[in-house]
Design a protein around this motif. Structure first.
Motif, PDB file in Angstrom:
ATOM      1  N   GLY A   1      -3.606 -29.879  36.894  1.00  0.00           N
ATOM      2  CA  GLY A   1      -3.861 -28.483  37.206  1.00  0.00           C
ATOM      3  C   GLY A   1      -4.411 -28.299  38.611  1.00  0.00           C
TER       4      GLY A   1
ATOM      5  N   GLN B   1      -6.981 -23.524  38.173  1.00  0.00           N
ATOM      6  CA  GLN B   1      -6.668 -23.709  36.758  1.00  0.00           C
ATOM      7  C   GLN B   1      -7.760 -24.519  36.049  1.00  0.00           C
TER       8      GLN B   1
ATOM      9  N   ASN C   1       0.136 -19.948  34.759  1.00  0.00           N
ATOM     10  CA  ASN C   1      -0.180 -20.863  33.667  1.00  0.00           C
ATOM     11  C   ASN C   1       0.652 -22.133  33.705  1.00  0.00           C
TER      12      ASN C   1
END
Length: 395
Positions: free
Chosen positions: A111, A115, A228
């Motif tokens: 990530g 994130q 995401n």
């Protein structure tokens, strides 16, 4: 011997004080909170939700993840924790492993900083639970051939496909779904529970790990915000990097199940009398116990060395596979011998060995079967791949 667990070669002398403290803290928690109640949940195939906030209080979610509220423990400490969960119960070990070692590690490794900040702190507090959705109905060992698709549509990705055997899949707040993009590359997409088109169903009829819920997941036009998608996942090699980093903990889990079974068998043999004497005094039983202890001792040393190599950044995928292959097979035999020593009591849940005996079958299979692990090792030592029918490698 050390404490209540076998330590025939004084392995504790190789551990740091903080590693011993962490292991003993989890062990005490399991003795107090898990062992007295887990059989009821296992028999009913129910997940013990009441334990989640108590596990959260231990402050160990995330394992080796550095920062974001996680403990940043060493690989040795993470292995010891994994072994203690398994020593108490394989289902709880699976719940913790999926959340801490697969879901959180994936976000930490792949990530972006934004994130990590967005998801990891709440997951470290276990206010949000994670799942790792890789396996599909048609693709277990051949995970690289996954069919779940992701296509870009404006500021979202649209996911379609199916997943199977997804631990925590029905209870997780964040499900990390691995899917193949329009360019053929594999990416990781964090899907929030309740997203339209996301359907997770509890798998029933299991004869192992009954107190943790695995899910079959169907994704039908699931829209996931572009932010995401894990920023640093560009191919299946990145997914493999996560699996390589976590597979060593499965070797520790096999050790935990073997240790528990040995301890239970020894205690039973000393207590149980037949023909006027404790059965621990008979040659056949002592031979079994001695061989069980020898294998456990070898597994302990191998786990410790593997984890110290991981801490030094020197562990390879083949090293992790060798340990998983060896330990799963040896633990399977140890648990079977323990069940034999307990005789009829060995198939009653109240004596715990029956649960370990069933759960060991799952550990023998997940995160790479025995055969696949052997071929990974074989490829490393020969330079030749023997995995039959393998497609040309794709990203």
């Amino acid at each position: 011997m050390s404490g209540t667990s076998p330590d025939f070669y004084a392995l504790d002398e190789l551990l740091r004080p903080e590693e011993i403290e962490l292991r003993d803290r989890v062990r005490a928690f399991c003795a107090r909170e898990v062992t007295p109640r887990i059989n009821e949940y296992w028999e009913r195939a129910e997940f013990p939700f009441e334990l989640v906030p108590r596990i959260a209080e231990l402050g160990i979610a995330g394992g080796t993840v550095q920062g974001y509220g996680s403990p940043g423990m060493s690989a040795v400490a993470a292995g010891l924790v994994a072994a203690e969960w398994a020593r108490a119960d394989g289902s709880i070990g699976t719940f913790y492993g999926v959340h801490s070692f697969l879901a959180m590690q994936s976000i930490a490794l792949l990530g972006s900083e934004e994130q990590r900040q967005r998801w990891l702190p709440a997951m470290a507090r276990m206010e949000r639970i994670g799942a790792f959705a890789l396996t599909e109905p048609r693709h277990g060992s051949d995970a690289v051939a996954l069919e779940t698709s992701a296509r870009r549509d404006g500021d979202c990705y649209v996911l379609d496909g199916q997943k199977k055997w997804i631990g925590n899949g029905t209870i997780a707040d964040h499900v990390l779904v691995w899917a193949r993009g329009e360019d053929g590359a594999v990416g990781g997409y964090v899907v929030d529970q309740g997203t339209p088109g996301f359907q997770a169903t509890i798998m029933t009829g299991k004869t192992a790990l009954r107190a943790v819920w695995q899910a079959e997941i169907t994704l039908t036009g699931v829209r996931v915000p572009a932010e995401n998608r894990l920023a640093h996942c560009a191919s299946f090699r990145d997914v493999s990097a996560v699996l390589d980093r976590t597979r060593y903990t499965v070797a520790w889990r096999a050790l935990g199940l073997a240790t528990a079974s040995y301890e239970l068998a020894l205690a039973h043999a000393l207590r149980r009398e037949q023909f006027g004497s404790p059965i621990a005094g008979y040659q056949l039983v002592q031979d079994k116990l001695a061989r069980m202890l020898a294998e456990i001792t070898a597994m302990q040393l191998m786990c410790w060395r593997l984890s110290t190599l991981a801490d030094a950044g020197r562990m390879t995928a083949a090293m992790a596979s060798l340990a998983k292959m060896n330990h799963a097979a040896k633990a399977r035999a140890i648990v079977a011998d323990a069940r034999d020593i307990l005789g009829g009591d060995g198939i009653l849940l109240e004596h715990h060995v029956a649960r370990h005996h069933a759960d060991m079958e799952a550990v023998f299979t997940f995160e790479g079967t025995d055969s696949v692990q052997s071929l990974i090792v074989g490829r490393e030592i020969t330079g030749l791949s023997a995995i039959s029918g393998r497609r040309p490698e794709r990203g």
